[in-house]
Design a protein around this motif. Sequence first.
Motif, PDB file in Angstrom:
ATOM      1  N   UNK A  95       0.677  -1.471   0.126  1.00  0.00           N
ATOM      2  CA  UNK A  95       0.124   0.043  -0.304  1.00  0.00           C
ATOM      3  C   UNK A  95       0.991   1.362  -0.015  1.00  0.00           C
ATOM      4  N   UNK A  96       1.363   1.501  -1.310  1.00  0.00           N
ATOM      5  CA  UNK A  96       2.421   2.968  -1.305  1.00  0.00           C
ATOM      6  C   UNK A  96       2.131   4.232  -1.519  1.00  0.00           C
ATOM      7  N   UNK A  97       2.660   5.161  -0.376  1.00  0.00           N
ATOM      8  CA  UNK A  97       2.495   6.733   0.096  1.00  0.00           C
ATOM      9  C   UNK A  97       2.094   7.437  -2.121  1.00  0.00           C
ATOM     10  N   UNK A  98       1.521   8.675  -2.309  1.00  0.00           N
ATOM     11  CA  UNK A  98       1.390   9.443  -3.344  1.00  0.00           C
ATOM     12  C   UNK A  98       2.594   9.964  -3.939  1.00  0.00           C
ATOM     13  N   UNK A  99       3.831  10.055  -2.678  1.00  0.00           N
ATOM     14  CA  UNK A  99       4.438  10.872  -2.738  1.00  0.00           C
ATOM     15  C   UNK A  99       6.597   9.941  -2.584  1.00  0.00           C
ATOM     16  N   UNK A 100       7.125  10.538  -3.029  1.00  0.00           N
ATOM     17  CA  UNK A 100       8.082   9.768  -2.288  1.00  0.00           C
ATOM     18  C   UNK A 100       9.760  10.440  -2.355  1.00  0.00           C
ATOM     19  N   UNK A 101      10.540  10.642  -1.546  1.00  0.00           N
ATOM     20  CA  UNK A 101      11.752  11.613  -1.196  1.00  0.00           C
ATOM     21  C   UNK A 101      12.956  11.227  -2.439  1.00  0.00           C
ATOM     22  N   UNK A 102      13.319  11.677  -2.969  1.00  0.00           N
ATOM     23  CA  UNK A 102      14.222  11.608  -4.110  1.00  0.00           C
ATOM     24  C   UNK A 102      15.793  12.445  -3.652  1.00  0.00           C
ATOM     25  N   UNK A 103      16.642  11.786  -3.939  1.00  0.00           N
ATOM     26  CA  UNK A 103      17.882  12.163  -3.518  1.00  0.00           C
ATOM     27  C   UNK A 103      19.370  11.750  -5.015  1.00  0.00           C
ATOM     28  N   UNK A 104      19.493  13.397  -5.610  1.00  0.00           N
ATOM     29  CA  UNK A 104      20.341  13.069  -6.724  1.00  0.00           C
ATOM     30  C   UNK A 104      21.594  12.829  -6.231  1.00  0.00           C
ATOM     31  N   UNK A 105      22.498  12.370  -6.543  1.00  0.00           N
ATOM     32  CA  UNK A 105      24.125  12.137  -5.940  1.00  0.00           C
ATOM     33  C   UNK A 105      24.628  13.637  -7.157  1.00  0.00           C
ATOM     34  N   UNK A 106      24.769  14.405  -6.720  1.00  0.00           N
ATOM     35  CA  UNK A 106      25.588  15.792  -7.017  1.00  0.00           C
ATOM     36  C   UNK A 106      24.905  16.619  -7.627  1.00  0.00           C
ATOM     37  N   UNK A 107      23.384  16.514  -7.551  1.00  0.00           N
ATOM     38  CA  UNK A 107      22.345  16.999  -7.929  1.00  0.00           C
ATOM     39  C   UNK A 107      21.477  18.398  -6.961  1.00  0.00           C
ATOM     40  N   UNK A 108      20.065  18.623  -6.665  1.00  0.00           N
ATOM     41  CA  UNK A 108      20.112  19.352  -6.769  1.00  0.00           C
ATOM     42  C   UNK A 108      19.686  19.583  -5.664  1.00  0.00           C
ATOM     43  N   UNK A 109      19.659  18.637  -4.682  1.00  0.00           N
ATOM     44  CA  UNK A 109      19.779  17.991  -3.413  1.00  0.00           C
ATOM     45  C   UNK A 109      18.204  16.941  -2.894  1.00  0.00           C
ATOM     46  N   UNK A 110      17.247  16.576  -2.174  1.00  0.00           N
ATOM     47  CA  UNK A 110      16.376  15.929  -1.517  1.00  0.00           C
ATOM     48  C   UNK A 110      15.003  16.001  -2.251  1.00  0.00           C
ATOM     49  N   UNK A 111      14.016  15.792  -3.093  1.00  0.00           N
ATOM     50  CA  UNK A 111      13.145  17.058  -3.918  1.00  0.00           C
ATOM     51  C   UNK A 111      11.594  15.456  -3.458  1.00  0.00           C
ATOM     52  N   UNK A 112      10.738  16.208  -3.324  1.00  0.00           N
ATOM     53  CA  UNK A 112       9.650  15.666  -3.699  1.00  0.00           C
ATOM     54  C   UNK A 112       8.816  15.217  -5.297  1.00  0.00           C
ATOM     55  N   UNK A 113       8.730  14.064  -4.837  1.00  0.00           N
ATOM     56  CA  UNK A 113       8.254  13.491  -6.169  1.00  0.00           C
ATOM     57  C   UNK A 113       7.322  13.131  -5.800  1.00  0.00           C
ATOM     58  N   UNK A 114       6.125  12.739  -6.956  1.00  0.00           N
ATOM     59  CA  UNK A 114       4.694  12.886  -7.193  1.00  0.00           C
ATOM     60  C   UNK A 114       3.914  11.987  -7.908  1.00  0.00           C
TER      61      UNK A 114
END
Length: 339
Positions: free
Chosen positions: A180-199
Amino acid sequence: MGVVRTIVFPALRLLVWALIAVALLYIAFVRGSGEDTEAAASPSAVVDPPAAAVVRGDVTNTVSLQGSIQADPATTVKATATGVVGKVRAEVGDDVEKGTPLFTVAVTTEPPPATDPLAPPAAPTTRTVTVSATVPGTLATLDVLPQQAVTVGDAVASVSPGTLTVSAPMTQAQQFRLLQPPSTARVTVPGGPGTFECTDLRTGTPATTPETPDPDAGYVDPYADPSSAMTGATVSCAVPAGVQVFAGLSATVDVTAGSATGVLLAPVTAVQGSVGTGTVWLVADDGAQVETQVSLGLTDGQNVEITQGLEEGQQILQFVPGTDTPAGQPGGGMYGMGY
C-alpha cells in the motif's frame, strides 16, 4: 681418559636418548589416552540459542531503493487519412499543444460510375485533412515531406512530453513492504539539486523489457536469500517541473509507507513470515520453545510490529530455528528468515 671418552660418554648418550623415548611413549599412549577417555566421558557443552525480548517502541516503514532518472516516452502521431502530403505546418523542436496542426493531407475521392454512358465522366473530388498533435509537448520527429503518399495508421511524427520520471526496481521483500504505497516519495540525486519530493508514485511492471538477454538469467544461486531476488516490479514517480535533473542520472528513492508509535516490536530474524501473519518461538519459563502464531504490522527491516499473539517482555528465540545466525553469535553465519 681414553676409557671415559670411548665407553662412558657413549653409554651416557644412549641413556639420555632412552629416557627421552620413554617420556614420549608415556605422553603419547598413557596420558593422551587418559585425557581422551576423560573428555569422552564428560558431557559436551550445550549452547542455548539466543533469545530476544518483545519490547515496545516506534517503527517507520521506509524502503530505500536505488534507481535512475528516465525521460518519459514520446507519443506517436499517426496519419488520419490516406492521400498525399500537402503543406507541412510544423518543424521538429516546436512546442505544440493538443490539436496543433502538423501537416495536411490531400485526399482524392473518385466519383461513382456514371449511370448515363453518354454523359461526360465526372472529375474526382479532393478534400484536405489536417493531421494534428494528439498531446502537448515538443515535436520530436516529423517524418513526412510534401507530395509524400501516406496511409491511415502510418506513424508520421512523435511528441515528447519533456517530462522525467524516477524509476527504481524492487526486490521481493521490498515489494511486500510496499503493498500500500503512498502517493509521494523523497528522491536524492548525487551531486544534484538536493532531496526533492516526487509525485504520482506508482508501482507495477515496466511495459518494455531489455532486448539483450541476461547471460545469468538461467542461473540460480543456491545460497542467495530468496527475498532479495528482483521481481521485475518497479516504483516510479514524476519529477516536478522546475527540478533540474537529467535523464540517465542515478537516484535514491525513499518511500515511507506508514509509521506507528508505542507498539510491540520483535526482531525480523525471529519471525517466520512477513505479511499479515507469522510464527515465532516463545521461550517458556522452563526453557521450552513454543511455536506461536502472531499477527504482523509494519516493519523497518530490522524490527516488525506485533499486533497480536505476544505481550511486552516475553522472551522469543532471536532466530528462526533451522536458519543460520549472524557471525559472532552461536552457530554464526548469514541471516536467516526475515524481511
